[in-house]
Design an enzyme around this catalytic site. Structure first.
Site, mmCIF file in Angstrom:
data_model
loop_
_atom_site.group_PDB
_atom_site.id
_atom_site.type_symbol
_atom_site.label_atom_id
_atom_site.label_comp_id
_atom_site.label_asym_id
_atom_site.label_seq_id
_atom_site.Cartn_x
_atom_site.Cartn_y
_atom_site.Cartn_z
ATOM 1 N N LYS A 81 58.289 33.941 -38.261
ATOM 2 C CA LYS A 81 57.848 34.884 -39.230
ATOM 3 C C LYS A 81 58.576 36.272 -39.052
ATOM 4 O O LYS A 81 58.344 36.698 -37.886
ATOM 5 C CB LYS A 81 56.153 34.998 -39.381
ATOM 6 N N SER A 115 46.046 34.522 -44.179
ATOM 7 C CA SER A 115 47.391 34.312 -44.416
ATOM 8 C C SER A 115 48.251 32.952 -43.495
ATOM 9 O O SER A 115 49.379 33.008 -43.829
ATOM 10 C CB SER A 115 48.042 35.740 -43.806
ATOM 11 N N SER A 171 50.129 35.923 -46.469
ATOM 12 C CA SER A 171 51.514 36.158 -46.501
ATOM 13 C C SER A 171 52.350 35.548 -45.790
ATOM 14 O O SER A 171 53.666 35.723 -45.971
ATOM 15 C CB SER A 171 51.195 37.678 -45.767
#
Length: 495
Positions: free
Chosen positions: A78, A182, A158
């Site tokens: 990420k 998330s 997210s």
């Protein structure tokens, strides 16, 4: 071997050990899949050179017989994790051009274990969002579609890029972070497994901070066994993170027996929300039945302060964000706005932050600054902290009464269309976190397991919440649920 990128971590590990395949072959299969999937916008910084270099080194290690479980396995990282010499932007314009001179502890541990980094993954800006629509790179797209409808769906947020990449078999697994759901919400939206470990289990050092008392890294994988394998590599004490726990990391995979006889699973009555879709209600009831059939005892429990969780979270998280994001000022790193003749330092700060932060980040920074301001600190921030303590105590009381894990839905709906939830009503978007934020407020481990499809053929997930530091036990309960649910559906390839 056919479609190497479709292997799970466990399958690929075993194939590597048996010399049926090399890490270079696995990596090349993933790189090819990534290049063919640009429409999903999951990978935003590709690193094929680093990937192949690490894959070759991993093959040497495997040959030498010195290979941990993650060695040679291609994964995505990420964009919130700092990776040395590779853009690490937290999907924000303000960090444009930032290439750290250091590596986050978690990504370093994965690299030390021999994992192969394929590139950086899309996400909501500064991890603020539930749909991956606040990214400077544009929206990440869910590989799943509703029936024959061509509308693009959100992969959740997210960690939307991570979820999309794992679900579409662009990588074998990915890192995510979870501040209010998330990891778990995108995992549920894309039919994969995502675990948020206990706060302090994974180091936060080198991960761009959103809300420091809530953020926690975790793996996003194709199944529960993979989650156990990858989580072990990510965990461990880190002297560079003062909130990191000095606890031994167990062999999580060895704890996956699937035997949950005599375990007590709590069903919290407060999670029965008004207007909950019948499909979610049924999935939840079916999940409880599956666990009962596996030998667990299902008990009704009460978590009375649940209704205050979202309001408390949306005071505490923006307050911490406002404090953490103060450092992005155009002076030390990242972007600096073009200044006009005669502009001073105040104008530089104002212009840089106005240009560099997107609307959602600006909104949260302003809310956070407001609730921390002199006249409102006690009325909002301190009150929210007290509510947080009560929420934590609700869970402590339930666990003290002998409950081993708690079963809830992971999300209030299946994935929705990109653009369907408009800017006009941010609260609608915030309600996506209704089942997940309590876990962050209480610092507990939580896992989302895919358990079924809705009427339009979209995946739905169930969430299990465990006792602090007992990820192994939680993973085993999730493993039993996964075996009972038998979820094997994959998105039809349209990209």
């Amino acid at each position: 071997m056919f479609d190497l990128n479709k292997l799970s971590l466990a399958e690929a590990r075993d194939a590597l050990r048996n010399r049926d395949v090399t890490s270079v072959e696995l990596t090349e299969a993933c790189l090819k899949a990534i290049d063919a999937a640009d429409v999903l916008n999951a990978f935003v910084h590709k690193t094929p050179e680093i990937a192949l270099e690490r894959a070759k080194a991993a093959d040497e290690r495997i040959k030498a017989g010195d290979a941990p479980a993650m060695c040679g396995l291609p994964i995505g990282i990420k964009d919130l994790f700092c990776t040395k010499g590779v853009p690490s932007q937290a999907a924000s314009k303000i960090l444009d051009g930032f290439k750290p001179e250091y590596e986050s502890t978690v990504s370093q541990q994965l690299a030390d274990a021999g994992a192969v980094m394929l590139g950086k993954l899309n996400m909501d800006e500064f991890a603020m969002g539930s749909s991956n629509e606040t990214s400077v790179y544009g929206n990440a797209v869910n590989p799943w579609r509703r029936g024959n409808d061509d509308a693009q769906l959100t992969p959740g947020g997210s960690s939307g890029g991570s979820a999309s990449a794992v679900a579409a078999d662009l990588c074998l697994a990915a890192t995510g972070t979870d501040t209010g759901g998330s990891i778990r919400q995108p995992a549920a939206f894309t039919g994969i497994t995502g675990i948020k470990p206990t706060y302090g289990r994974c180091s936060r050092w080198g991960i761009v901070a959103f809300a420091s008392s809530l953020d926690q890294a975790g793996p996003m994988t194709k199944n529960v066994r993979d989650a156990a394998i990858m989580l072990e590599a990510m965990c461990g004490h880190d002297p560079k993170d003062s909130t990191s726990a000095e606890l031994a990391v167990p062999n999580f995979e060895a704890m996956l027996t699937g035997d949950i006889k005599g375990k007590k699973i709590g069903i919290p009555k407060e999670y029965r929300m008004d207007g909950m879709p019948a499909e979610i209600e049924k999935l939840w009831a079916d999940g409880a039945e599956m666990l009962r059939d596996a030998g667990a005892e299902i008990v009704d429990i009460s978590l009375p302060h649940t209704k205050y969780a979202l309001p408390a979270y949306y005071v505490i998280a923006p307050a911490e964000a406002s404090s953490n994001l103060a450092r992005y000022d155009g002076v030390r790193y990242g972007r600096r706005a073009q200044l006009a003749q005669g502009d001073g330092i105040t104008e530089m700060y104002e212009k840089t932050r106005a240009e560099g932060f997107g609307h959602e980040v600006q909104r949260r920074v302003m809310i956070g600054t407001y609730v921390l301001s002199a006249g409102f600190y006690d009325a909002y921030y301190n009150r929210a902290r007290k509510v947080r303590t009560l929420i934590k105590k609700d869970f402590e009381d339930v666990f003290a009464a002998g409950v081993d894990a708690i079963l809830t839905p992971a999300t209030p709906s299946a994935a929705f269309g990109l653009g369907e939830m408009t800017e006009a009503d941010p609260v609608q978007m915030y309600l996506n976190d209704v089942f997940t934020v309590t876990v962050n407020l209480a610092g507990l481990p939580g896992i989302s397991v895919p358990a079924g499809l809705d009427g339009q053929g979209l995946p739905l997930g169930l969430q299990l919440i465990g006792r602090p530091w007992e990820e192994g036990d939680l993973l085993n309960t999730a493993y039993a649920l996964e075996n009972a649910a038998g979820f094997v559906a994959k998105p039809g390839k349209w990209w």
